[in-house]
Structures are given as C-alpha cells and as structure tokens.
Design a protein around this motif. Structure first.
Motif, PDB file in Angstrom:
ATOM      1  N   ALA A  26      95.451  26.054 -62.462  1.00  0.00           N
ATOM      2  CA  ALA A  26      95.369  24.830 -63.270  1.00  0.00           C
ATOM      3  C   ALA A  26      96.543  24.783 -64.242  1.00  0.00           C
ATOM      4  O   ALA A  26      97.188  23.740 -64.410  1.00  0.00           O
ATOM      5  N   ARG A  27      96.858  25.912 -64.865  1.00  0.00           N
ATOM      6  CA  ARG A  27      98.000  26.035 -65.780  1.00  0.00           C
ATOM      7  C   ARG A  27      98.929  27.097 -65.226  1.00  0.00           C
ATOM      8  O   ARG A  27      98.471  28.132 -64.739  1.00  0.00           O
ATOM      9  N   SER A  28     100.220  26.864 -65.318  1.00  0.00           N
ATOM     10  CA  SER A  28     101.199  27.857 -64.908  1.00  0.00           C
ATOM     11  C   SER A  28     100.978  29.131 -65.718  1.00  0.00           C
ATOM     12  O   SER A  28     100.701  29.068 -66.919  1.00  0.00           O
ATOM     13  N   SER A  34     101.631  22.837 -65.487  1.00  0.00           N
ATOM     14  CA  SER A  34     100.573  23.170 -64.531  1.00  0.00           C
ATOM     15  C   SER A  34     101.116  24.112 -63.449  1.00  0.00           C
ATOM     16  O   SER A  34     102.325  24.341 -63.347  1.00  0.00           O
ATOM     17  N   TRP A  36     101.160  23.267 -60.396  1.00  0.00           N
ATOM     18  CA  TRP A  36     101.962  22.351 -59.585  1.00  0.00           C
ATOM     19  C   TRP A  36     103.379  22.240 -60.155  1.00  0.00           C
ATOM     20  O   TRP A  36     104.354  22.256 -59.404  1.00  0.00           O
TER      21      TRP A  36
END
Length: 129
Positions: A26-28, A34, A36
């Motif tokens: 959800a979070r880097s 994120s 992503w």
C-alpha cells in the motif's frame, strides 16, 4: 530471489517471454509514495535496460479477478509480459551492477510479492512458433 541455477539450466540462446505477477505494498517501503509509485520508478529504469539487451515490454495490465483456479494467493495487482531475445539477455540484466544498484531497490520498495515465470513460445498468432 533470482533462481540462477534454474535459469542457467535453460537454453541460454532461446528467446523467452517473462510473465510478471506483482502485488504492491500500500505504501512504498521507503516512504516515498505508494507501492505503485515505487514500481513506476523501477519501470522507468528497467525498460531502457530491457531495450538495450534487445528486449521489449509486450503488454501490461491491471489484474482484476481470478477467473479459474484457486483464489487464495492469486490476488495479483498487475501483470506484465516482457520479451527477451535470450535467457542470457535476461540474466545479464538481472545480475548487472546497474540493475542491482539503481532498479532493484525500487522493486523491493514497491512489491510485496513479485513472481516471474519464464515462458517459451509454443504458439503465437504473430508467428515464430
């Protein structure tokens, strides 16, 4: 972890398409956006590396649902098909210092899970098999 032994057991000169299955955090993990977002940073670095070795990104898409088979463990976020002219070209990129230093940290920050399956063409409507 890269399966070097398995990859070295394949025909090093055979062209391959790598099926990439990804599930993002959800979070880097580095706190920079994120999962992503981290994957996009990874892609910006790796696509030129792939092209430099004669490969190309064939297709990417968001995974929507399991249509057949077990649902458990198959909740992927993203799928990519990447062509390499040879197994050796894939190994060269994945074991390069530039990949390990510049690209892989973004992949690790972004992906909770990343599976790459080596495929060898059996049929293509585009020829060659």
């Amino acid at each position: 972890m890269l399966n070097i032994k398995g990859l070295e057991g394949l025909d090093q000169h055979a062209p391959v398409v790598m099926l990439n299955l990804m599930r993002f955090h959800a979070r880097s993990r580095d706190g920079d956006g994120s999962g992503w977002d981290a994957y996009l940073r990874y892609s910006a670095i790796t696509v030129p590396m792939i092209k430099a070795r004669g490969g190309t990104l064939l297709w990417t898409g968001e995974a929507k649902a399991v249509a057949l088979g077990p649902h458990a463990g198959n909740d992927w976020d993203f799928v990519a098909l990447v062509f390499y002219p040879s197994v050796a070209a894939f190994l060269d990129m994945m074991t390069s210092e530039a990949y390990e230093r510049e690209a892989d940290p973004h992949r690790l920050n972004g992906c909770a899970e990343h599976v790459i399956i080596v495929t060898e063409q059996a049929y293509s409507k585009f020829g060659g098999g």
